[in-house]
Design a protein around this motif. Sequence first.
Motif, PDB file in Angstrom:
ATOM      1  N   ALA A   1     -70.652  33.595  61.581  1.00  9.30           N
ATOM      2  CA  ALA A   1     -72.084  33.870  61.715  1.00  9.30           C
ATOM      3  C   ALA A   1     -72.767  33.844  60.359  1.00  9.30           C
ATOM      4  N   ILE A   2     -72.046  34.329  59.334  1.00  8.14           N
ATOM      5  CA  ILE A   2     -72.617  34.338  57.983  1.00  8.14           C
ATOM      6  C   ILE A   2     -72.800  32.916  57.461  1.00  8.14           C
ATOM      7  N   THR A   3     -71.734  32.108  57.561  1.00  7.37           N
ATOM      8  CA  THR A   3     -71.842  30.744  57.033  1.00  7.37           C
ATOM      9  C   THR A   3     -72.824  29.913  57.871  1.00  7.37           C
ATOM     10  N   ASP A   4     -72.812  30.126  59.204  1.00  5.47           N
ATOM     11  CA  ASP A   4     -73.725  29.371  60.066  1.00  5.47           C
ATOM     12  C   ASP A   4     -75.177  29.683  59.742  1.00  5.47           C
ATOM     13  N   ALA A   5     -75.494  30.973  59.628  1.00  6.29           N
ATOM     14  CA  ALA A   5     -76.869  31.365  59.350  1.00  6.29           C
ATOM     15  C   ALA A   5     -77.317  30.732  58.040  1.00  6.29           C
ATOM     16  N   LYS A   6     -76.415  30.829  57.052  1.00  8.31           N
ATOM     17  CA  LYS A   6     -76.737  30.278  55.735  1.00  8.31           C
ATOM     18  C   LYS A   6     -76.940  28.758  55.816  1.00  8.31           C
TER      19      LYS A   6
ATOM     20  N   HIS B   1     -77.696  26.837  58.614  1.00  6.27           N
ATOM     21  CA  HIS B   1     -78.641  26.268  59.578  1.00  6.27           C
ATOM     22  C   HIS B   1     -80.059  26.797  59.456  1.00  6.27           C
ATOM     23  N   ILE B   2     -80.239  27.942  58.798  1.00  2.00           N
ATOM     24  CA  ILE B   2     -81.584  28.525  58.764  1.00  2.00           C
ATOM     25  C   ILE B   2     -82.375  27.954  57.591  1.00  2.00           C
TER      26      ILE B   2
ATOM     27  N   LEU C   1     -88.859  31.276  59.269  1.00  2.70           N
ATOM     28  CA  LEU C   1     -87.467  30.834  59.343  1.00  2.70           C
ATOM     29  C   LEU C   1     -87.237  30.080  60.638  1.00  2.70           C
ATOM     30  N   THR C   2     -86.480  28.997  60.557  1.00 10.10           N
ATOM     31  CA  THR C   2     -86.199  28.207  61.748  1.00 10.10           C
ATOM     32  C   THR C   2     -84.886  27.471  61.558  1.00 10.10           C
ATOM     33  N   GLU C   3     -84.328  26.949  62.650  1.00  9.60           N
ATOM     34  CA  GLU C   3     -83.116  26.148  62.541  1.00  9.60           C
ATOM     35  C   GLU C   3     -83.488  24.674  62.506  1.00  9.60           C
TER      36      GLU C   3
ATOM     37  N   ASP D   1     -93.918  38.541  56.128  1.00  8.62           N
ATOM     38  CA  ASP D   1     -92.476  38.465  56.340  1.00  8.62           C
ATOM     39  C   ASP D   1     -92.138  37.890  57.713  1.00  8.62           C
ATOM     40  N   PRO D   2     -91.015  37.157  57.846  1.00  9.21           N
ATOM     41  CA  PRO D   2     -90.610  36.669  59.169  1.00  9.21           C
ATOM     42  C   PRO D   2     -90.497  37.790  60.208  1.00  9.21           C
ATOM     43  N   LYS D   3     -90.139  39.007  59.750  1.00  4.68           N
ATOM     44  CA  LYS D   3     -90.033  40.124  60.694  1.00  4.68           C
ATOM     45  C   LYS D   3     -91.396  40.456  61.311  1.00  4.68           C
TER      46      LYS D   3
END
Lengths: 200, 200
Positions: A47-52, A54-55, A64-66, A89-91
């Motif tokens: 999940a860490i590597t994917d988020a980094k 693909h986001i 933020l988007t994929e 912020d995205p939040k």
Amino acid sequence: MQYFPPALESLVEHFAKLPGVGVKSAQRLAFYVLSLPEEEAAAFARAITDAKAHIHTCPVCQNLTEGDGPCPICASAKRDASTVCVVADPKDVVAMERSREYQGHYHVLHGVLSPMNRVGPDDLHIRSLVERVAAGGIEEVIMATNPDTEGEATAMYLSRLLKPFQVKVTRLAYGIPVGSHLEYADDATLVRALEGRREI
Amino acid sequence: MQYFPPALESLVEHFAKLPGVGVKSAQRLAFYVLSLPEEEAAAFARAITDAKAHIHTCPVCQNLTEGDGPCPICASAKRDASTVCVVADPKDVVAMERSREYQGHYHVLHGVLSPMNRVGPDDLHIRSLVERVAAGGIEEVIMATNPDTEGEATAMYLSRLLKPFQVKVTRLAYGIPVGSHLEYADDATLVRALEGRREI
């Protein structure tokens, strides 16, 4: 001497670098990860590597988007492109979307102006906002930065910056939060609530 | 609708599963990971899989160690194998080692007896402790479980279990913590400190 095995020590160090996580908490988190089933821990790492990987930020609104193209909101034909809500912020986009009321587009600054923390206009996504407005097609820009000193100052700065473009610049209303009690409202909020009173 | 991109949502969910981490904190941690340089995030992910892959319990003392053999403490010729200190948790080994006073071996129970949480003798590494003592060569077993109800009960249970083996079973001393103030000491600690008073 080394108290924990190196692999555990390394994991603790990584957790301890996270914001708000001290060494004791980092140890607890590392032990928790050790207690996870193999595939759960692998999924966490992935999940860490994917988020980094693909986001990315949307080239239009900077949210933020994929993937590489515009985000789903910017790409959606159902959303009103003539209104842009500016958030820090995205939040904040998540908070606005949760209300299910807003149907326009966004612009995410990724921060607010803060001389104390040496954040100036060039550190935020302000130029891209001005370019969007300058390109035309936008009728209203809603300032939805937080109602604190820095959020206010950022909203004021942007509204002055956007003035030459003949676009309507608005600010979210201040007032008593729904469901709260008058006795707990602070003076500044009450003053704003009075100023903004409406006929019923 | 999806508020965050799926890869980000998934990372938030993984963080939110960690003990003591709520959804808001999980979001903050996920955003922090996104803000990391590529190689930092990769190192974090690797630390998780590495810890999971390389950390095992020592076949002798059950403490956490890397590789398959006994841990460095059990393997060390400098340590006194005739004394075994029984602790509840690998973190307690770290605390003991930090004191640089203890030179014996350890035995890590990985928990304490707790009927409330349905932790019985078979859920802890008790059998392996009894087998170590039964094998001979151990002269003293020091109970170093926490001085709370469950730690006490576990120490009492183990001392009864080890009685047939003619081994000396001791308990860490109770008393006023060094550097603290008498006025803040609780009654139970003061009573124990009085009971354990020594001639100077």
